[in-house]
Design a protein around this motif. Structure first.
Motif, short mmCIF file in Angstrom:
data_model
loop_
_atom_site.label_atom_id
_atom_site.label_comp_id
_atom_site.label_asym_id
_atom_site.label_seq_id
_atom_site.Cartn_x
_atom_site.Cartn_y
_atom_site.Cartn_z
N ALA A 155 0.87 -1.17 0.00
CA ALA A 155 0.00 0.00 0.00
C ALA A 155 0.91 1.23 0.00
CB ALA A 155 -0.91 0.00 1.22
N ASN A 156 0.70 2.12 -0.96
CA ASN A 156 1.56 3.29 -1.14
C ASN A 156 0.78 4.58 -0.93
OD1 ASN A 156 4.06 1.97 -2.59
ND2 ASN A 156 2.23 1.11 -3.52
N LEU A 157 1.45 5.57 -0.36
CA LEU A 157 0.90 6.91 -0.24
C LEU A 157 1.86 7.83 -0.99
CD1 LEU A 157 -1.14 8.94 0.88
CD2 LEU A 157 0.31 9.11 2.93
N ILE A 158 1.38 8.44 -2.06
CA ILE A 158 2.18 9.36 -2.87
C ILE A 158 1.64 10.76 -2.62
CG2 ILE A 158 2.74 10.06 -5.22
CD1 ILE A 158 1.95 6.48 -4.46
N ARG A 159 2.55 11.70 -2.37
CA ARG A 159 2.16 13.10 -2.15
C ARG A 159 2.82 13.98 -3.19
NH1 ARG A 159 2.83 11.67 3.58
NH2 ARG A 159 0.85 12.05 4.60
N ARG A 160 2.07 14.94 -3.71
CA ARG A 160 2.65 15.92 -4.63
C ARG A 160 3.18 17.06 -3.77
NH1 ARG A 160 0.37 17.15 -10.26
NH2 ARG A 160 2.37 17.67 -11.16
N VAL A 161 4.49 17.27 -3.80
CA VAL A 161 5.12 18.28 -2.96
C VAL A 161 5.65 19.46 -3.78
CG1 VAL A 161 5.67 16.69 -1.10
CG2 VAL A 161 7.31 17.02 -2.95
N GLY A 162 5.58 19.35 -5.10
CA GLY A 162 6.00 20.43 -5.99
C GLY A 162 5.37 20.21 -7.34
N SER A 163 5.63 21.11 -8.27
CA SER A 163 4.99 20.97 -9.58
C SER A 163 5.36 19.66 -10.26
CB SER A 163 5.34 22.15 -10.48
OG SER A 163 6.75 22.23 -10.66
N ASP A 164 6.59 19.22 -10.10
CA ASP A 164 7.03 17.93 -10.65
C ASP A 164 7.73 17.08 -9.60
OD1 ASP A 164 6.12 18.29 -13.32
OD2 ASP A 164 7.80 19.65 -13.69
N GLU A 165 7.39 17.27 -8.33
CA GLU A 165 8.04 16.55 -7.24
C GLU A 165 7.00 15.77 -6.44
OE1 GLU A 165 11.16 18.80 -5.04
OE2 GLU A 165 10.28 20.46 -6.18
N PHE A 166 7.35 14.52 -6.13
CA PHE A 166 6.46 13.63 -5.40
C PHE A 166 7.25 12.87 -4.34
CE2 PHE A 166 4.94 14.20 -9.67
CZ PHE A 166 3.59 14.48 -9.50
N THR A 167 6.58 12.54 -3.24
CA THR A 167 7.17 11.63 -2.26
C THR A 167 6.35 10.35 -2.29
OG1 THR A 167 5.82 12.42 -0.41
CG2 THR A 167 7.95 13.50 -0.78
N ARG A 168 7.00 9.25 -1.92
CA ARG A 168 6.30 7.96 -1.89
C ARG A 168 6.64 7.27 -0.58
NH1 ARG A 168 6.63 3.26 -6.51
NH2 ARG A 168 5.34 1.73 -5.44
N GLU A 169 5.60 6.84 0.12
CA GLU A 169 5.75 6.16 1.40
C GLU A 169 5.01 4.83 1.31
OE1 GLU A 169 4.44 6.84 6.06
OE2 GLU A 169 4.07 8.40 4.59
N VAL A 170 5.72 3.74 1.64
CA VAL A 170 5.08 2.43 1.72
C VAL A 170 4.45 2.33 3.11
CG1 VAL A 170 5.42 -0.06 1.69
CG2 VAL A 170 6.69 1.39 0.09
N LEU A 171 3.13 2.12 3.14
CA LEU A 171 2.40 2.11 4.41
C LEU A 171 2.38 0.73 5.06
CD1 LEU A 171 -0.63 4.30 3.28
CD2 LEU A 171 1.41 5.03 4.56
#
Length: 96
Positions: A61-77
């Motif tokens: 299960a992944n949580l992806i967040r948009r932190v900038g116009s072309d930047e994302f973080t990904r966290e495995v939950l």
């Protein structure tokens, strides 16, 4: 029924999203072999995407967040196994 007045539920084909808007939250309700890049593009700045990726018996299960116009973080939950999203198939198995 629950008194929630500040949200809108939009249902559609997640594999072929024909949308020209951004979302604060996207939840994919079936597993996929890997993330579909267009989903990230649909996120508003600060938006979050929940998706389960991988093949049985190893899915995450992944949580992806948009932190900038072309930047994302990904966290495995967590690890899990859920049914495949209709229209997707298991990844090809490695064979010697």
């Amino acid at each position: 029924e629950l008194g929630v007045n500040n949200c809108e539920l939009v249902a559609g084909d997640p594999l072929n999203p024909a949308l020209d808007r951004k979302f604060d939250v996207i939840a994919v309700l079936g597993s996929v072999p890997s993330l579909v890049p267009v989903w990230q593009d649909l996120l508003a700045l600060g938006g979050r995407l929940f998706a389960v990726t991988g093949d049985k018996p190893l899915m995450q299960a992944n949580l992806i967040r948009r932190v900038g116009s072309d930047e994302f973080t990904r966290e495995v939950l967590f690890e899990t196994v859920i049914d495949r999203l209709p229209g997707t198939v298991e990844s090809a198995a490695f064979v010697f």
